[in-house]
Each structure stands twice: as C-alpha cells, then as structure tokens.
Design an enzyme around this catalytic site. Structure first.
Site, PDB file in Angstrom:
ATOM      1  N   PRO A 111       0.819  -1.222   0.000  1.00  0.00           N
ATOM      2  CA  PRO A 111       0.000   0.000   0.000  1.00  0.00           C
ATOM      3  C   PRO A 111       0.851   1.270   0.000  1.00  0.00           C
ATOM      4  CG  PRO A 111      -0.680  -1.505   1.750  1.00  0.00           C
ATOM      5  CD  PRO A 111       0.591  -2.038   1.199  1.00  0.00           C
ATOM      6  N   GLU A 122       1.175  -8.084   8.247  1.00  0.00           N
ATOM      7  CA  GLU A 122       1.433  -6.629   8.252  1.00  0.00           C
ATOM      8  C   GLU A 122       2.546  -6.272   7.272  1.00  0.00           C
ATOM      9  OE1 GLU A 122      -1.578  -6.577  10.358  1.00  0.00           O
ATOM     10  OE2 GLU A 122      -0.617  -4.643   9.992  1.00  0.00           O
ATOM     11  N   ARG A 133      -0.411  -8.195 -21.104  1.00  0.00           N
ATOM     12  CA  ARG A 133      -1.215  -7.889 -22.285  1.00  0.00           C
ATOM     13  C   ARG A 133      -0.499  -6.898 -23.214  1.00  0.00           C
ATOM     14  NH1 ARG A 133      -4.159  -3.286 -22.284  1.00  0.00           N
ATOM     15  NH2 ARG A 133      -5.860  -4.111 -23.558  1.00  0.00           N
ATOM     16  N   ASP A 157      -6.214   1.598 -25.550  1.00  0.00           N
ATOM     17  CA  ASP A 157      -6.611   1.643 -24.151  1.00  0.00           C
ATOM     18  C   ASP A 157      -6.648   3.081 -23.643  1.00  0.00           C
ATOM     19  OD1 ASP A 157      -6.779  -0.994 -24.179  1.00  0.00           O
ATOM     20  OD2 ASP A 157      -5.065  -1.406 -22.884  1.00  0.00           O
TER      21      ASP A 157
HETATM   22  N1  LIG Z   1      -2.266  -1.227  -3.427  1.00  0.00           N
HETATM   23  C1  LIG Z   1      -2.275  -2.145  -2.369  1.00  0.00           C
HETATM   24  C2  LIG Z   1      -1.305  -3.116  -2.069  1.00  0.00           C
HETATM   25  C3  LIG Z   1      -1.757  -3.750  -0.942  1.00  0.00           C
HETATM   26  C4  LIG Z   1      -1.066  -4.794  -0.153  1.00  0.00           C
HETATM   27  C5  LIG Z   1       0.100  -5.393  -0.623  1.00  0.00           C
HETATM   28  C6  LIG Z   1       0.771  -6.332   0.153  1.00  0.00           C
HETATM   29  C7  LIG Z   1       0.266  -6.688   1.407  1.00  0.00           C
HETATM   30  C8  LIG Z   1       0.701  -7.553   2.437  1.00  0.00           C
HETATM   31  C9  LIG Z   1      -0.220  -7.457   3.462  1.00  0.00           C
HETATM   32  N2  LIG Z   1      -1.181  -6.561   3.122  1.00  0.00           N
HETATM   33  C10 LIG Z   1      -0.910  -6.088   1.868  1.00  0.00           C
HETATM   34  C11 LIG Z   1      -1.584  -5.136   1.093  1.00  0.00           C
HETATM   35  N3  LIG Z   1      -2.929  -3.202  -0.573  1.00  0.00           N
HETATM   36  N4  LIG Z   1      -3.243  -2.233  -1.464  1.00  0.00           N
END
Ligand SMILES: Nc1cc(-c2ccc3cc[nH]c3c2)n[nH]1
Length: 246
Positions: free
Chosen positions: A88, A115, A157, A172
């Site tokens: 995230p 986490e 793609r 696209d």
């Molecule tokens: N864009 C996005 C990536 C993620 C993500 C990516 C890896 C892990 C590992 C544990 N929670 C995660 C969440 N959430 N939203």
C-alpha cells in the site's frame, strides 16, 4: 518474459492458466513460475511470520524464508531480475509503469501477507537487484497476491503476441498517445436495436471521420464526468507544448 511469483498461496494464481495469459504461456511468450514461500522454512510448522519488534497488532513475515527464497529464485548467474513488491505504501502503478515493466526480460514478485515483510528483506535484495515497491491503489488488501495478478495481467497484455489485435492495446484509455490519456467512451456491437435502445447512428454511418470525432467527444464527456483532473492535466500538457513551440 519470465515471471516468478513467490507466495504462501500459489493456488491464488490459478487464473494465470486461463485466457490470454494461459495461451501466451502455452505459446512460450510468457514463462510464469510459482514458488511456495514455505518451501524455504526450516521448522516443522513451516512458520513464515512472527510478532513485530516494537509491539503493535498483527504479525510480520520473517526475513529468513524470504532471503533464501530470493537467493534461490533470483540469485543465479547472469543479469538479475527486477523485484516487484506490491505494497500500500508503494509508488503508484500506472499504465506508463506497466509499459516500462513490459520491457523487462525477468520480473520476480514478492507477495506479502500479514502486516508486511521484514524491511531487511528489501534492503538485502536491493544489494543485488533493482527493487520496485508498487501500489495498485489507495486501499488496503489482505496481501500482495491480488495486486500481483493485476500487475501481471496489465504488463502481460502489452507483450507482443499476447493480445490477438495489438490495436486494442493501443486504444486503451491510458495508453500513451491514444486519445491523450482520456477514458474510453461507450462501445457497441450487434444487434443495432436492443430493448428499445438504438446504437448511435454515427457508428453505422460508415463515415470514419465522423466516428472518430464522435468517439473523441464521448471520451471527453466520460473523462469530464469521472476523472476531471485528467482533463486539467491534459490542458496543462497542451499549454506547455504550445509555449515550447512559441
Ligand atoms: N495497493 C495495495 C497493495 C496492498 C497490499 C500489498 C501487500 C500486502 C501484504 C499485506 N497486506 C498487503 C496489502 N494493498 N493495497
């Protein structure tokens, strides 16, 4: 392109055996290999996580299994792969970034859970390969697998031979140069009359110039309604180009 995916849920990637990507794998365009992270655990419970230093909720993925998995998968002789780590807190994943990734010969995806992965794993990997931490959007998933599916599909793609009609990749919404990053307008197919709705007559006119103008107008309308900030960016780019040409 070779793609390695390291995950505790290999079955999550069964969809990569289907449709266009499945066909591209069968044709040898894509070489996708799945690896279960638990193969590199050393205890009888195949433990991949532990409590976080400093306290706090949840669990963190242990560095040892990841370090050995990356050694085994990405540590061979020759040019190293690019390691892609969905998170995230990563750099936004965009069509432009997908295009750049599609030029890479070898990608390795590290799918986190809990986490996240002990930060020393990325620091250790950066010593021997380029690492890209990517976010597919401002929302929190339960792990990196869904994000990896999105990135793999978007990148794959774009590879020559994966899409039947390369043209559809060019048209696209976010493809560079295609309608300048506007959203795609409505599309129609047979029958021309369906449930009291008609296909816009211009699309049946055979006048390709009129069709192109109509499609651009619909793309502008859709973009103004759903992503007005893209229009502002487009205007700013146009202004910059005009000022440069003065
Ligand atoms: N864009 C996005 C990536 C993620 C993500 C990516 C890896 C892990 C590992 C544990 N929670 C995660 C969440 N959430 N939203």
């Amino acid at each position: 392109m070779r793609i390695d995916i390291i995950t505790i849920f290999p079955d999550y990637f069964a969809p990569l055996e289907l449709s266009l990507i499945g066909k591209a794998r069968a044709a040898g365009i894509l070489d996708i290999r799945l690896h279960d992270l638990r193969s590199w655990t050393r205890d009888r419970h195949n433990t991949v996580d532990d409590t976080p230093y400093g306290g706090g909720p949840g669990m963190v993925m242990k560095p040892q299994p990841w370090g050995e998995a990356l050694d085994a998968v990405a540590g061979g002789a020759g040019a190293p792969p690019r390691l892609v780590l969905p998170t995230p807190s990563g750099t936004p994943f965009t069509q432009e970034r997908a295009k750049r990734l599609s030029d890479e010969p070898w990608l390795v995806f590290a799918c986190g859970r809990y986490e996240g992965i002990d930060a020393r794993v990325v620091a250790d990997a950066e010593r021997r390969m380029p690492v890209e931490e990517l976010s597919i959007g401002d929302y929190v998933l339960a792990g990196g697998e869904s994000a990896t599916l999105v990135i793999v599909e978007t990148v794959s793609r774009l590879l020559p031979g994966v899409l039947g009609n390369a043209e559809s990749a060019v048209q696209d919404s976010f493809a560079a140069g295609a309608m300048e990053h506007l959203l795609e307008g409505p599309v129609y197919t047979k029958p021309a009359h369906w449930r009291d709705q008609e296909v816009p007559p211009v699309l049946l006119s055979g006048d390709h110039g009129a069709v192109d103008r109509w499609r651009r107008h619909e793309a502008l309308r859709k973009t103004a309604r759903n992503r007005p900030e893209l229009l502002r960016e487009l205007a700013a780019r146009r202004l910059h180009e005009l000022e440069r040409s003065d």
